[in-house]
Design a protein around this motif. Structure first.
Motif, PDB file in Angstrom:
ATOM      1  N   PRO A 112       0.821  -1.177   0.019  1.00 18.84           N
ATOM      2  CA  PRO A 112      -0.048  -0.081  -0.139  1.00 18.84           C
ATOM      3  C   PRO A 112       0.926   1.229   0.022  1.00 18.84           C
ATOM      4  O   PRO A 112       2.136   1.484   0.319  1.00 18.84           O
ATOM      5  N   HIS A 113       0.233   2.287  -0.662  1.00 14.76           N
ATOM      6  CA  HIS A 113       0.884   3.707  -0.725  1.00 14.76           C
ATOM      7  C   HIS A 113       1.286   4.141   0.706  1.00 14.76           C
ATOM      8  O   HIS A 113       0.772   4.047   1.785  1.00 14.76           O
ATOM      9  N   GLY A 114       2.587   4.517   1.091  1.00 15.39           N
ATOM     10  CA  GLY A 114       2.938   5.105   2.194  1.00 15.39           C
ATOM     11  C   GLY A 114       3.588   4.116   3.167  1.00 15.39           C
ATOM     12  O   GLY A 114       4.344   4.230   4.024  1.00 15.39           O
ATOM     13  N   ARG A 115       3.510   2.792   2.846  1.00 16.92           N
ATOM     14  CA  ARG A 115       4.226   1.644   3.863  1.00 16.92           C
ATOM     15  C   ARG A 115       5.576   1.793   3.644  1.00 16.92           C
ATOM     16  O   ARG A 115       6.248   2.168   2.513  1.00 16.92           O
ATOM     17  N   THR A 117      11.525   1.450   0.134  1.00 20.97           N
ATOM     18  CA  THR A 117      10.666   2.684   0.383  1.00 20.97           C
ATOM     19  C   THR A 117      10.890   3.086   1.666  1.00 20.97           C
ATOM     20  O   THR A 117      10.228   3.016   2.483  1.00 20.97           O
ATOM     21  N   ASN A 143       6.301   4.396   0.735  1.00 17.17           N
ATOM     22  CA  ASN A 143       6.018   3.713  -0.558  1.00 17.17           C
ATOM     23  C   ASN A 143       5.317   4.948  -1.334  1.00 17.17           C
ATOM     24  O   ASN A 143       4.110   5.130  -1.168  1.00 17.17           O
ATOM     25  N   PRO A 144       5.984   5.484  -2.452  1.00 20.27           N
ATOM     26  CA  PRO A 144       5.421   6.445  -3.187  1.00 20.27           C
ATOM     27  C   PRO A 144       4.307   5.844  -4.174  1.00 20.27           C
ATOM     28  O   PRO A 144       3.638   6.637  -4.779  1.00 20.27           O
ATOM     29  N   ASP A 145       4.633   4.634  -4.350  1.00 20.13           N
ATOM     30  CA  ASP A 145       3.797   3.821  -5.535  1.00 20.13           C
ATOM     31  C   ASP A 145       2.404   3.613  -4.948  1.00 20.13           C
ATOM     32  O   ASP A 145       1.928   3.699  -3.651  1.00 20.13           O
ATOM     33  N   TYR A 146       1.436   3.523  -5.910  1.00 20.41           N
ATOM     34  CA  TYR A 146       0.133   2.999  -5.361  1.00 20.41           C
ATOM     35  C   TYR A 146       0.156   1.533  -6.070  1.00 20.41           C
ATOM     36  O   TYR A 146       0.634   1.073  -6.826  1.00 20.41           O
ATOM     37  N   ALA A 147      -0.858   0.783  -5.075  1.00 23.22           N
ATOM     38  CA  ALA A 147      -0.899  -0.577  -5.384  1.00 23.22           C
ATOM     39  C   ALA A 147      -1.679  -1.062  -6.232  1.00 23.22           C
ATOM     40  O   ALA A 147      -2.961  -0.561  -6.623  1.00 23.22           O
TER      41      ALA A 147
END
Lengths: 272, 377, 84
Positions: free
Chosen positions: A138-141, A146, A150-154
């Motif tokens: 998930p984003h932010g994890r 990261t 985490n800057p990505d989205y799942a």
């Protein structure tokens, strides 16, 4: 009476390599019970995997088993199935294996609707290499790659599978091991490409870094944060905030790839 | 040779040869200049009860081919340079898991997308060293449409008997060129199948080498349940990292080639008495070489000719034989100098070695080679 | 069901017809079974699962179903399970 896993486990192969508290073993047991429930013949069943923690699963079970290259399980499985459509073909993969390096194979196997059942051991992380973020983190994890979130989205495995054309799509969790078993059995029995998003846990490289508690607490989180897709229909949106939907999302009868190809063979083989 | 006479393109001859060899599965991905192999088999395979599938990419095609081979089907994929690069990942898998399959590479210019419609011979070292790790490599390089047919059959035969992938390297010239060929009647060419187990399933060990270095291979679904992995493994097929097992396994994979040179090596040595010059070439460059040697003979220059049909393993003895006789060896190849290094390595200074190289998408002409012959004469 | 022939060490707890078998070599000590057991039948002992109060077991199977390591077998007494 207890379920006799020994009938399906290769002698001397346990204990498995997974870490203490890793939920992969729970999913593996659900798969074994599902295969038993459907009554697949061992000689006529092929279990294919790629690379990663989840992909070690086939080595433990007494079928025709194929541990392939990273991300490629479905491509190998497609060759197996086309070469002999009578074989029951099951693919197992982690989230990174299935959706990052294997993402292209994943969507195209959905599109083709070939009769393979894919179980994604979805623990939101690359465990074997030490906890790098995956396409379902998930984003932010936090992950080892990261370190600032985490800057990505799942990816949502269910939405992705439906969008790409899989004909059976469901989601359950390692906590919900019995519904998971039912879904896997349902997916195996379904004629076409089936995807079962099996949410599971990696206490070692994901839980610890993100302060998600111990193995049991991580499992219990699924109990408290999932809502059945049918129950969700009757619930107000505010109650569904932050919840993960589980259950069978799609079950559609549509032409299966090997059946379609068999029709071609029948039509043209007379020409010699 | 008796049989059916047809006017075929090299790629069609390759596909026909595959069917003759018993190929019943093809997985591929469109790529110039190899696509006709796929198109031909898309039409023909279902007519013989086989299966054709166009996969989502070259990696998947190679994977599907291995999957089908594990079920017992003789399997083929065809590609060109960029796709051959992608095949490399699973070609290595086929090496270590010992799964027979044939990979056709209709070579075009590179690196990268390079010259999609221009011929080249610049993947010959990739065929030897393309996938990572120590691994056996077998590559055949036919020079005519008829030879593409027979070498495709031989590629399957070798792959089956040795349980290892075999590359067939053609190029855009002979892949697209049309020639009259004879398709031999069934039974005229020998067809080999993989060794299959004779022991009952409960005694079967998939990598048991007690009877020889090529272990019998059971088909998935035939009652012999076993495990296949790309990890180093022991005789039971399960992963191992024991040094005492890993190195012998690696060495055995290589020995499949080095101990079977009698069925692998194939070349033509055309000798001229008193020749002081030799030419080593292969594929379509060998056609120009032969023409140049003919022109040289008319001009009174004698030239020996070694035409490689099997590129890997390289026929060291034949190269040494030539080097012991001649002063200079000329190596024409459509690249900037690849097989020349293998010639130099093999002959270890016994003769001078010079290249004739071309990498502009045009064939090497007989005149170019003749010029070099005159230079060194 | 015929008694399984085990190559390895087992810890067997029996109460009337009810039986729980622990395979210490399989157990990795994750504690999932101990924490999920609604009747507190299980405890940790020497970093492995241990059946402390089999008489309290309700045969709910939670521990067996969610043991990731194939280390617990619960043989139910009352119900007819799946015959193998």
């Amino acid at each position: 009476m207890t379920f006799n896993y020994d009938e399906y486990i290769r002698p001397g192969k346990l204990p498995h390599i997974w870490c203490p508290g890793c939920a992969h073993g729970i999913v593996m047991k659900s798969i074994i019970r599902a295969i038993d429930r459907v009554g697949l013949e061992k000689d006529k069943t092929v279990i294919v995997s790629g690379i990663g923690c989840a992909s070690r699963m086939p080595g433990y079970v007494d079928f025709n088993t194929l541990h392939t290259t990273h991300g490629r399980s479905l491509a190998f499985a497609t060759g197996v199935k086309m070469a002999d459509p009578e074989l029951n073909v099951i693919a197992v993969a982690g989230d990174g294996d299935a959706l990052a390096i294997g993402g292209n194979h994943f969507i195209h196997t959905c599109r083709r609707n070939i009769d393979i059942t894919m179980i994604v051991f979805n623990n939101n992380i690359y465990g074997m290499t030490g906890g790098q973020f995956s396409p379902t983190t998930p984003h932010g994890r936090l992950a080892s790659t990261t370190p600032y979130g985490n800057p990505d989205y799942a990816f949502d495995v269910v939405e992705l599978s439906i969008g790409a054309g899989a004909s059976y799509v469901s989601r359950s969790t390692a906590y919900h091991a019995i519904p998971l078993e039912r879904q896997i059995a349902d997916g195996i029995a379904h004629k076409g490409f089936s995807v079962i998003d099996a949410l599971c846990t990696c206490p070692t490289t994901y839980g610890r870094r993100n302060k998600l508690g111990n193995a049991t607490e991580m499992l219990m989180w699924f109990k408290d944060n999932t809502v059945g897709v049918k129950a969700a229909e009757k619930m107000p949106p505010e109650k569904l905030e932050g919840k993960i939907l589980t259950g069978v999302f799609k079950k559609e009868e549509k032409p299966e790839y090997c059946d379609e190809y068999a029709k071609i063979i029948e039509r043209v083989s007379a020409k010699g | 040779m008796s049989g059916k006479e047809v006017f075929y393109q090299g790629n069609e001859a390759c596909a026909e040869g595959a069917l003759y060899a018993g190929c019943r599965f093809f997985a591929g991905y469109p790529i110039t200049p190899s696509t006709e192999v796929a198109e031909f088999l898309a039409r023909r395979l279902p007519r013989v009860g086989g299966a054709f599938i166009q996969m989502e990419d070259e990696i998947a095609a190679m994977a599907a081919v291995i999957g089908a081979s594990l079920v017992g089907k003789k399997s083929l994929t065809a590609t060109s340079g960029p796709g051959y690069s992608l095949k490399m990942e699973n070609l290595g898998y086929a090496c270590i898991a010992e799964v027979p399959c044939v990979i056709v590479n209709v070579m075009r210019g590179g690196p990268s997308t390079g010259l999609p419609t221009g011929p080249s011979q610049s993947d010959v070292m990739q065929a030897r060293w393309g996938t990572h790790g120590d691994h056996p490599a077998i590559a055949l390089a036919p020079a005519s449409v008829q030879e593409i047919f027979t070498e495709t059959v031989r590629a399957f035969n070798i792959s089956e008997r040795l349980r290892t992938p075999v590359s067939l390297l053609t190029d855009e010239i002979i892949g697209h060129m049309r020639e009259r060929i004879i398709i031999p009647p069934e039974g005229e060419l020998e067809i080999w199948d993989r060794p299959r187990p004779t022991v009952p399933p409960e005694q079967y060990k998939p990598y048991d080498i007690s009877e020889g270095i090529i272990p019998p291979m059971a088909d998935f679904g035939s009652g012999y349940r076993y495990h296949v992995t790309g990890l180093n493994h022991d005789e039971t097929g399960f992963p191992t990292n024991k040094p005492s097992l890993v190195q012998p396994e690696e060495e055995r994979l290589m020995a499949k080639v080095t101990e079977n040179l009698d069925i692998l090596e194939k070349h033509e040595y055309t000798e001229k008495e008193g020749a002081r010059i030799g030419v080593v070439s292969f594929g379509s460059s060998a056609r120009s070489s032969r023409a140049a040697i003919g022109l040289a003979a008319e001009a009174g220059i004698k030239v020996d000719f070694l035409r490689l049909i099997t590129l890997w393993p390289f026929p060291e003895d034949a190269a040494v034989q030539m080097a012991d006789k001649v002063d200079t060896i000329i190596v024409p190849e459509m690249n900037l100098g690849q097989m020349i290094e293998e010639v130099q390595r093999s002959i270890a200074g016994r003769a001078e070695v010079v290249g004739v190289n071309r990498a502009d998408g045009e064939p090497i002409t007989p005149a170019q080679i003749l010029d070099r012959i005159r230079e060194v004469a | 069901m015929a008694e399984k022939v085990r190559q390895e060490e087992t810890e067997v707890a029996q109460y009337e017809e009810r039986k729980i078998v622990i395979l210490p070599r399989h157990c990795k000590g994750c504690e999932i079974c101990v924490l999920l057991c609604p009747a507190s039948v299980l405890e940790m002992k020497d970093f492995k699962a241990h059946v402390a109060r089999i008489e309290d077991c309700t045969e709910c199977m939670l521990c067996e179903i969610r043991c990731p390591d194939f280390a617990i077998e619960v043989y139910q007494s009352g119900k007819k399970g799946k015959a193998k």
